[in-house]
Design a protein around this motif. Structure first.
Motif, mmCIF file in Angstrom:
data_model
loop_
_atom_site.group_PDB
_atom_site.id
_atom_site.type_symbol
_atom_site.label_atom_id
_atom_site.label_comp_id
_atom_site.label_asym_id
_atom_site.label_seq_id
_atom_site.Cartn_x
_atom_site.Cartn_y
_atom_site.Cartn_z
ATOM 1 N N ASP A 65 -5.611 1.635 -7.897
ATOM 2 C CA ASP A 65 -6.565 2.016 -6.845
ATOM 3 C C ASP A 65 -7.368 0.797 -6.383
ATOM 4 O O ASP A 65 -7.514 0.544 -5.190
ATOM 5 C CB ASP A 65 -7.527 3.085 -7.364
ATOM 6 C CG ASP A 65 -6.857 4.446 -7.514
ATOM 7 O OD1 ASP A 65 -5.774 4.630 -6.911
ATOM 8 O OD2 ASP A 65 -7.396 5.292 -8.247
ATOM 9 N N GLU A 66 -7.873 0.019 -7.385
ATOM 10 C CA GLU A 66 -8.721 -1.142 -7.054
ATOM 11 C C GLU A 66 -7.912 -2.228 -6.358
ATOM 12 O O GLU A 66 -8.377 -2.839 -5.391
ATOM 13 C CB GLU A 66 -9.347 -1.703 -8.343
ATOM 14 C CG GLU A 66 -10.330 -2.834 -8.094
ATOM 15 C CD GLU A 66 -10.975 -3.318 -9.389
ATOM 16 O OE1 GLU A 66 -11.698 -4.343 -9.331
ATOM 17 O OE2 GLU A 66 -10.765 -2.708 -10.459
ATOM 18 N N VAL A 104 -5.119 -1.973 -4.552
ATOM 19 C CA VAL A 104 -4.765 -1.578 -3.177
ATOM 20 C C VAL A 104 -5.967 -1.732 -2.260
ATOM 21 O O VAL A 104 -5.857 -2.223 -1.132
ATOM 22 C CB VAL A 104 -4.230 -0.126 -3.153
ATOM 23 C CG1 VAL A 104 -4.095 0.383 -1.716
ATOM 24 C CG2 VAL A 104 -2.883 -0.047 -3.867
ATOM 25 N N TYR A 105 -7.140 -1.364 -2.769
ATOM 26 C CA TYR A 105 -8.368 -1.493 -1.974
ATOM 27 C C TYR A 105 -8.638 -2.980 -1.648
ATOM 28 O O TYR A 105 -8.963 -3.326 -0.503
ATOM 29 C CB TYR A 105 -9.550 -0.904 -2.745
ATOM 30 C CG TYR A 105 -10.888 -1.157 -2.070
ATOM 31 C CD1 TYR A 105 -11.292 -0.379 -0.971
ATOM 32 C CD2 TYR A 105 -11.722 -2.192 -2.514
ATOM 33 C CE1 TYR A 105 -12.500 -0.630 -0.334
ATOM 34 C CE2 TYR A 105 -12.924 -2.440 -1.883
ATOM 35 C CZ TYR A 105 -13.314 -1.657 -0.791
ATOM 36 O OH TYR A 105 -14.507 -1.909 -0.171
ATOM 37 N N TYR A 135 0.653 3.534 -3.032
ATOM 38 C CA TYR A 135 -0.409 4.518 -2.851
ATOM 39 C C TYR A 135 -0.102 5.647 -1.860
ATOM 40 O O TYR A 135 -0.330 6.826 -2.161
ATOM 41 C CB TYR A 135 -1.673 3.775 -2.411
ATOM 42 C CG TYR A 135 -2.949 4.501 -2.754
ATOM 43 C CD1 TYR A 135 -3.490 4.414 -4.042
ATOM 44 C CD2 TYR A 135 -3.609 5.273 -1.814
ATOM 45 C CE1 TYR A 135 -4.661 5.072 -4.357
ATOM 46 C CE2 TYR A 135 -4.780 5.949 -2.122
ATOM 47 C CZ TYR A 135 -5.307 5.835 -3.398
ATOM 48 O OH TYR A 135 -6.457 6.491 -3.729
ATOM 49 N N THR A 136 0.428 5.304 -0.671
ATOM 50 C CA THR A 136 0.465 6.320 0.396
ATOM 51 C C THR A 136 1.780 7.081 0.487
ATOM 52 O O THR A 136 1.813 8.221 0.992
ATOM 53 C CB THR A 136 0.162 5.656 1.759
ATOM 54 O OG1 THR A 136 1.122 4.612 1.996
ATOM 55 C CG2 THR A 136 -1.241 5.079 1.771
ATOM 56 N N GLU A 146 0.826 -1.205 0.000
ATOM 57 C CA GLU A 146 0.000 0.000 0.000
ATOM 58 C C GLU A 146 0.861 1.255 0.000
ATOM 59 O O GLU A 146 0.579 2.238 -0.694
ATOM 60 C CB GLU A 146 -0.926 -0.024 1.215
ATOM 61 C CG GLU A 146 -1.911 1.150 1.238
ATOM 62 C CD GLU A 146 -2.854 1.092 2.424
ATOM 63 O OE1 GLU A 146 -3.950 1.656 2.347
ATOM 64 O OE2 GLU A 146 -2.485 0.444 3.439
ATOM 65 N N GLN A 195 -4.012 3.534 -13.472
ATOM 66 C CA GLN A 195 -4.296 4.234 -12.216
ATOM 67 C C GLN A 195 -5.517 3.632 -11.539
ATOM 68 O O GLN A 195 -5.524 3.383 -10.331
ATOM 69 C CB GLN A 195 -4.524 5.721 -12.491
ATOM 70 C CG GLN A 195 -4.825 6.530 -11.233
ATOM 71 C CD GLN A 195 -5.129 8.007 -11.536
ATOM 72 O OE1 GLN A 195 -4.982 8.462 -12.671
ATOM 73 N NE2 GLN A 195 -5.549 8.743 -10.534
ATOM 74 N N ALA A 196 -6.551 3.360 -12.356
ATOM 75 C CA ALA A 196 -7.770 2.784 -11.798
ATOM 76 C C ALA A 196 -7.504 1.377 -11.248
ATOM 77 O O ALA A 196 -8.014 0.994 -10.190
ATOM 78 C CB ALA A 196 -8.865 2.736 -12.866
ATOM 79 N N ILE A 213 1.413 5.583 -7.486
ATOM 80 C CA ILE A 213 0.219 6.325 -7.903
ATOM 81 C C ILE A 213 0.521 7.814 -7.999
ATOM 82 O O ILE A 213 0.014 8.525 -8.877
ATOM 83 C CB ILE A 213 -0.967 6.044 -6.936
ATOM 84 C CG1 ILE A 213 -2.297 6.431 -7.617
ATOM 85 C CG2 ILE A 213 -0.802 6.762 -5.608
ATOM 86 C CD1 ILE A 213 -2.715 5.479 -8.680
ATOM 87 N N LYS A 262 0.165 9.990 -11.367
ATOM 88 C CA LYS A 262 -0.663 11.195 -11.456
ATOM 89 C C LYS A 262 0.127 12.362 -12.057
ATOM 90 O O LYS A 262 -0.401 13.141 -12.836
ATOM 91 C CB LYS A 262 -1.186 11.584 -10.078
ATOM 92 C CG LYS A 262 -2.296 10.667 -9.575
ATOM 93 C CD LYS A 262 -2.777 11.099 -8.178
ATOM 94 C CE LYS A 262 -3.895 10.210 -7.684
ATOM 95 N NZ LYS A 262 -4.355 10.600 -6.328
#
Length: 564
Positions: free
Chosen positions: A288-289, A291-292, A246-247, A242, A284-285, A253, A257
């Motif tokens: 996101d998915e 990581v979720y 992401y973070t 993650e 990107q999508a 990510i 961006k």
């Protein structure tokens, strides 16, 4: 059908190779030329006993080898398969080896076998429904055991009387009737043993049933144990993933961006750049998915020691069952099903026995009715068979000989019905009727078999008929009739006939001449296939003896023309 015969170092035979043909094969030669030795070698192919005394002087062993075409003998092919003997080319090669001081050896298609197996394959004693018929049926001074068998007499009568199908049905019902009582006997064998077995099965069944297994559960438990034991490792991995994706400030990510933002600015200059960035927008999508999904999955993993203990305990119980009943849950569940069936059978054995007794009672009535009908039909067929055979015997100059088919109703049912059948004969009206086994010479038995085959017809299982001495005591017109009858039987079959009569020899499709050939210190037997000119010479010799005249040659040619 016998294709080839090879014999070496057997009695007066040094090396012999005969290729037999379809139809009527004639064997002739001078008296003492060795025909009896040839027939003895054939009897060895049928499982006759061998002796080291028959090994040619100076040799250490004798070999007799026969090749049979069994392409139309599905019964024999099946028997060979059951014995584990290869017969891919639909050929059976029988080889007998007689050695000084050693037991004889038997080979079937190259596989070492036994004398009993050879007899079962090549020359079973009788022809019965569902069993093998002989490959060679030999009647004469050397072999007549089929004609001596009462079971064989019944076979011929049923074939003639048209009762074969009814007999097959009777045998099927009879076998079921006896199988029922074997089943009842098994069920009633030991009440105490049955109770012990039932208790044991119920214990095993409950041991499995109490665990309430589901198919594939063992794999699910193993997976869950691994997951629970490694919950912290899984959580740590998700945290790292993650952060990297992401973070973190420098996450994938964030970088993505930034690229998309600059790409959007450049697309104002070059619109095609915008189109090229569509895959990055999809990436990107997907990030996101992903990581979720990882976070959501990690949150569901509970590193609860109590749950781990529960799962490991159940897996341990399952392992105990696997040691007893199978390597997987599916195997255990299959064993459970089989136990439940056996438990049901044991608990309901009394009901099963009663049901079997009722079935047996019905079958017994059917057997009695069918057996009575079979017996009546056989009685009618027996008179017709005897009359027809006697007409043939009269035609073959068997003066005074009368053939009888004796039938008695048996007190007990057998697998073939209620009829005890035996062929008898009388040498005169004043003489008593005697079984064929106590009756006749080889020649007389050969003519009786010849008559039976003419009347009953060929078997539906092709074979080789060997007639020896069939022409003993006949001549002239009768000899011609013998030849014609042999020719008739040979259609669709193979007949090998040893003869001294020119009238019989003339009907042969193939003619072999047997003679002795002087060697340096001994005498050897030779066999040669005669061509047309040589056939005329041999038939002329049979007519007039060693001094062949123009008259005997002309007569020989005439016999050959008339035979065609």
């Amino acid at each position: 059908m016998l294709l080839e015969l090879k014999v070496s170092n057997f009695a007066i035979i040094e090396n012999l190779h005969i290729v037999f043909k379809d139809g009527l094969n004639i064997l002739s030669g001078e008296t003492g030329a060795g025909k009896s030795v040839l027939l003895k070698s054939l009897s060895l192919l049928m499982g006759g006993k061998g002796s080291s005394d028959t090994i040619r002087t100076g040799a250490s062993q004798a070999t007799i080898e026969g090749s049979f075409d069994i392409s139309k003998r599905h019964d024999i092919l099946a028997n060979l398969k059951d014995m584990g003997i290869d017969a891919d080319e639909d050929v059976l090669i029988v080889r007998r080896v007689l050695s000084n001081g050693d037991k004889s050896k038997v080979y079937l298609n190259g596989s070492l076998s036994t004398l009993n197996s050879l007899r079962d394959i090549v020359a079973p004693l009788v022809e019965l429904a569902g069993h093998s018929a002989p490959l060679i049926e030999m009647t004469g001074q050397h072999e007549n055991r089929n004609l001596m068998s009462k079971a064989y007499h019944l076979d011929l009568l049923d074939q003639y009387a048209g009762t074969w199908d009814k007999r097959l049905l009777f045998t099927e019902k009879y076998n079921r009737y006896h199988a029922i009582f074997e089943e009842i006997k098994k069920l009633e064998s030991d009440a105490k043993q049955k109770a012990q077995r039932l208790d044991f099965l119920i214990y095993q069944r409950d041991e499995i049933a109490n665990l309430d297994l589901s198919p594939g559960e063992d794999l699910e438990l193993e997976t869950e144990v691994k997951k629970l034991k490694n919950a912290n490792r899984i959580g740590s991995f998700v945290d790292q993933a993650e952060a990297a994706l992401y973070t973190d400030d420098d996450s994938a990510i964030s970088r993505l961006k930034m690229v998309l933002k600059k790409g959007l600015e450049i697309s104002g200059v070059d619109p095609q750049i915008g189109a090229k960035l569509e895959l990055l927008e999809q990436a990107q999508a997907l990030i996101d998915e992903s990581v979720y999904e990882l976070r959501n999955y990690a949150n569901k993993i509970d590193a609860d020691p109590q749950r781990l203990e529960e799962v490991e305990g159940r897996l341990s119980d399952l392992r105990k069952l696997q040691k007893k009943y199978g390597t997987s849950v599916n195997d255990i569940l299959k064993a459970l099903m089989e136990m439940e069936i056996e438990i049901s059978n044991l608990q309901n054995s009394d009901v099963k026995i009663e049901s079997l007794r009722k079935e047996a009672a019905v079958l017994l009535k059917e057997l009695e009715t069918l057996g009575q009908d079979l017996h009546k039909r056989r009685l009618k067929g027996a008179d017709l068979l005897a009359d027809s055979v006697n007409a043939e015997l009269s035609d073959l100059n068997m003066k005074g000989v009368t053939f009888h088919v004796h039938i008695e109703k048996m007190a007990d049912i057998s697998s073939t019905g209620l009829s005890d059948v035996e062929f008898l004969s009388q040498t005169s009206s004043k003489d008593v009727k005697r079984p064929l086994a106590k009756f006749a010479s080889g020649g007389e038995l050969s003519r009786i078999l010849l008559s039976l085959k003419r009347v009953v017809g060929s078997s539906n299982q092709p074979r080789t008929y060997l007639f020896d001495e069939v022409d003993t005591g006949v001549s002239g017109e009768t000899a011609e009739k013998v030849g014609r009858k042999l020719k008739t039987i040979a259609k669709g079959q193979q007949v090998i006939c040893v003869t001294h009569l020119p009238q019989v020899a003339a009907f042969g499709d193939t003619h072999f001449f047997i003679q002795k050939s002087p060697q340096k210190d001994s005498v050897a037997m030779m066999v040669s296939e005669l061509k047309q000119k040589d056939r005329v010479q041999e038939i002329a010799r049979l007519i007039s003896g060693e001094k062949i005249s123009k008259t005997s040659l002309a007569h020989a040619e005439q016999l050959l023309v008339e035979a065609k």
